[in-house]
Write an enzyme that holds these catalytic residues in place. Structure first.
Site, mmCIF file in Angstrom:
data_model
loop_
_atom_site.group_PDB
_atom_site.id
_atom_site.type_symbol
_atom_site.label_atom_id
_atom_site.label_comp_id
_atom_site.label_asym_id
_atom_site.label_seq_id
_atom_site.Cartn_x
_atom_site.Cartn_y
_atom_site.Cartn_z
ATOM 1 C CG HIS A 253 6.860 1.938 6.223
ATOM 2 N ND1 HIS A 253 6.296 0.861 6.862
ATOM 3 C CD2 HIS A 253 8.135 1.581 5.950
ATOM 4 C CE1 HIS A 253 7.190 -0.117 6.959
ATOM 5 N NE2 HIS A 253 8.309 0.297 6.422
ATOM 6 C CG HIS B 147 -0.275 -0.100 2.547
ATOM 7 N ND1 HIS B 147 0.336 -1.253 2.974
ATOM 8 C CD2 HIS B 147 -0.125 0.783 3.553
ATOM 9 C CE1 HIS B 147 0.825 -1.082 4.187
ATOM 10 N NE2 HIS B 147 0.571 0.154 4.557
HETATM 11 O O1 LIG Z 1 2.367 -1.009 7.101
HETATM 12 C C1 LIG Z 1 2.133 -1.615 8.142
HETATM 13 O O2 LIG Z 1 2.712 -2.663 8.454
HETATM 14 C C2 LIG Z 1 1.008 -1.148 9.062
HETATM 15 C C3 LIG Z 1 -0.291 -1.606 8.519
HETATM 16 C C4 LIG Z 1 -0.888 -2.740 9.002
HETATM 17 C C5 LIG Z 1 -2.069 -3.199 8.463
HETATM 18 O O3 LIG Z 1 -2.636 -4.298 8.958
HETATM 19 C C6 LIG Z 1 -2.648 -2.530 7.394
HETATM 20 C C7 LIG Z 1 -2.060 -1.369 6.914
HETATM 21 C C8 LIG Z 1 -0.888 -0.901 7.477
HETATM 22 O O4 LIG Z 1 -0.315 0.225 7.058
HETATM 23 FE FE LIG Z 2 1.490 0.605 6.294
#
Ligand SMILES: O=C(O)Cc1cc(O)ccc1O
Ligand SMILES: [Fe+2]
Length: 434
Positions: free
Chosen positions: A365, A335
């Site tokens: 991030h 994402h």
């Molecule tokens: O990036 C990550 O690890 C954190 C995160 C965890 C999740 O379950 C969904 C989106 C998110 O950004």
């Molecule tokens: Fe994330």
């Protein structure tokens, strides 16, 4: 001065309740806050955590009844702290890179909770009372005759190892790894280390105080339930000799001497108080059909901003839980998020990262930077048999913010910054476009 190891503290249960507590019976005035004369010759003093005119539902204030007004002291003089920094951090450019740090090294002997704070990143500004700074602490000495009063922000402490014996104006709390501690802005505190050492994370929140999130369609129960938050009972610290108070104010550190402890509150009432919460009590909600839900479902506390649903900082956890989703890639997806994500790990392994994200470490991030499962996790989770599976012995967390985190120059120069973090996303096979 020697202080005997104190007994396990008592608590009152609830988040933001109108608490009332007396270390000596009959001290709280009845039917008024500021009588002409307070019982025992004590002094009434108000501490407000929101503007006087903040809406009633979010208004925070507490009345304390104390041995001496906390105003009774002389001039403070400027002192230095080598590593506790205050946003905005503009000395170096914020890299458009995913960043990850291993745990910070042991501190030198004689380092107390305050001395051992190192600032990793932050956003917003203490002066405009928005954003946060994220620090790690590593300590091996109790705060001896030394107290902290942080005017810049509320402090959310996430211990990773070692118990904290926390002495505050409202009373004592004992906080262990797996629990969190919330210290309101401006409340005096002294932290002892019954285990001799402690380390963890600290979110210094310059913005609106953390509160419980709305539950929306979840209804009236779930996530962090208010009654599982524990506030201290009044406990006036015995009179001792002169003490030092360190004030953090607009990023500066100011020290003053006072002839006795500022934790001289015999009784208090109100809803502004430190509290602790055991993350094991978090009622995690997840998908029982398919797909990985947005992480907002795991919000323990939120500091809202002026924009609805767009937090100054959400404190989100990833606790032990069952995964049962069918026909689903179960770990977090790939994402890009407009919100910025700073994560830490209290214990175990985080289900999006097979290795390299370690307890005491941090990953960052920032806004729109692509991230998600590392290649090893992708391989495992896209081929695993989808039987119900329980994630055990894990506690990752995230401070998620609408403001981009600027890493500090000291964090970017730290030897524990991983030089090769991007490589966790190496080696993905190409899908076929046709
Ligand atoms: O990036 C990550 O690890 C954190 C995160 C965890 C999740 O379950 C969904 C989106 C998110 O950004
Ligand atoms: Fe994330």
């Amino acid at each position: 001065m020697d202080r005997a190891v104190a007994a396990e503290p008592q608590y009152q249960s609830g988040f933001g309740n109108e608490f009332a507590t007396e270390a000596s019976p009959g001290v709280l005035p009845v039917g008024r806050n500021s009588p002409q004369r307070v019982a025992h010759g004590l002094y009434a003093e108000l501490i407000s955590g929101t503007a006087f005119t903040a809406p009633r539902a979010v208004n925070l204030r507490t009345w304390t009844y104390r041995v001496r007004p906390s105003a009774a002291h002389g001039k403070a003089h400027a002192v230095a702290h080598p590593a506790w920094l205050t946003a905005p951090f503009t000395a170096v450019a914020a890299p458009a890179n995913r960043l990850r740090w291993n745990a910070w090294p042991e501190p030198v002997p004689g380092t107390d909770f305050v001395d051992g704070i190192v600032t990793v990143a932050g956003n917003g500004s203490a002066e405009t009372q928005s954003g946060t700074a994220v620090h790690v602490y590593r300590a091996n000495a109790s705060m001896r005759d030394r107290y902290l009063m942080n005017a810049d922000g509320e402090m959310l402490v996430v211990p990773q190892s070692g118990v904290l014996d926390v002495h505050t104006e409202m009373g004592r709390l004992r906080v262990a790894p797996g629990e969190i501690l919330l210290l309101p802005r401006g409340v005096h505190v002294r932290i002892d280390l019954p285990d001799g050492a402690a380390r963890g994370y600290l979110c210094e929140n310059y913005g609106a105080p953390f509160r419980l999130p709305e539950l929306g369609p979840l209804g009236s129960n779930g996530l962090a339930n208010p009654r599982d938050f524990l506030a201290p009972v009044a406990a006036c610290e015995p009179a001792t000799g002169p003490v030092r108070i360190l004030r953090k104010f607009l990023g500066g550190f100011w020290e003053l001497e006072r002839s006795s402890s500022p934790l001289d509150v015999v009784a208090w009432h109100g809803n502004l108080t430190p509290c602790k919460y055991d993350l094991a009590h978090f009622m995690a909600i997840g998908s029982i059909t398919f797909d990985h839900p947005d992480p907002s479902i795991n919000t323990v506390l939120t500091s809202p901003s002026e924009i609805g649903g767009t937090a100054n900082c959400d404190f989100v956890i990833f606790p032990p839980r069952w995964l049962v989703m069918e026909d689903t890639f179960r770990p977090p997806w790939f994402h890009r998020n407009v919100m910025s994500e700073l994560m830490g790990l209290v214990r175990g392994v985080y289900d999006a990262k097979a290795e390299g994200f370690v307890p005491g470490g941090i990953s960052l991030h920032n806004c729109m930077l692509p991230h998600g499962p590392d290649a090893a996790t992708f391989e495992r989770a896209s081929t695993e048999a989808l039987a119900p599976r329980r994630l055990e012995d894990t506690m990752a967390f995230m401070f998620e913010s609408r403001h981009v985190y600027r890493p500090t120059a000291q964090a970017l120069a730290a030897p524990n910054l991983q030089p090769d973090y991007d490589e966790v996303w190496d080696g993905f096979r190409s899908g076929n476009p046709v």
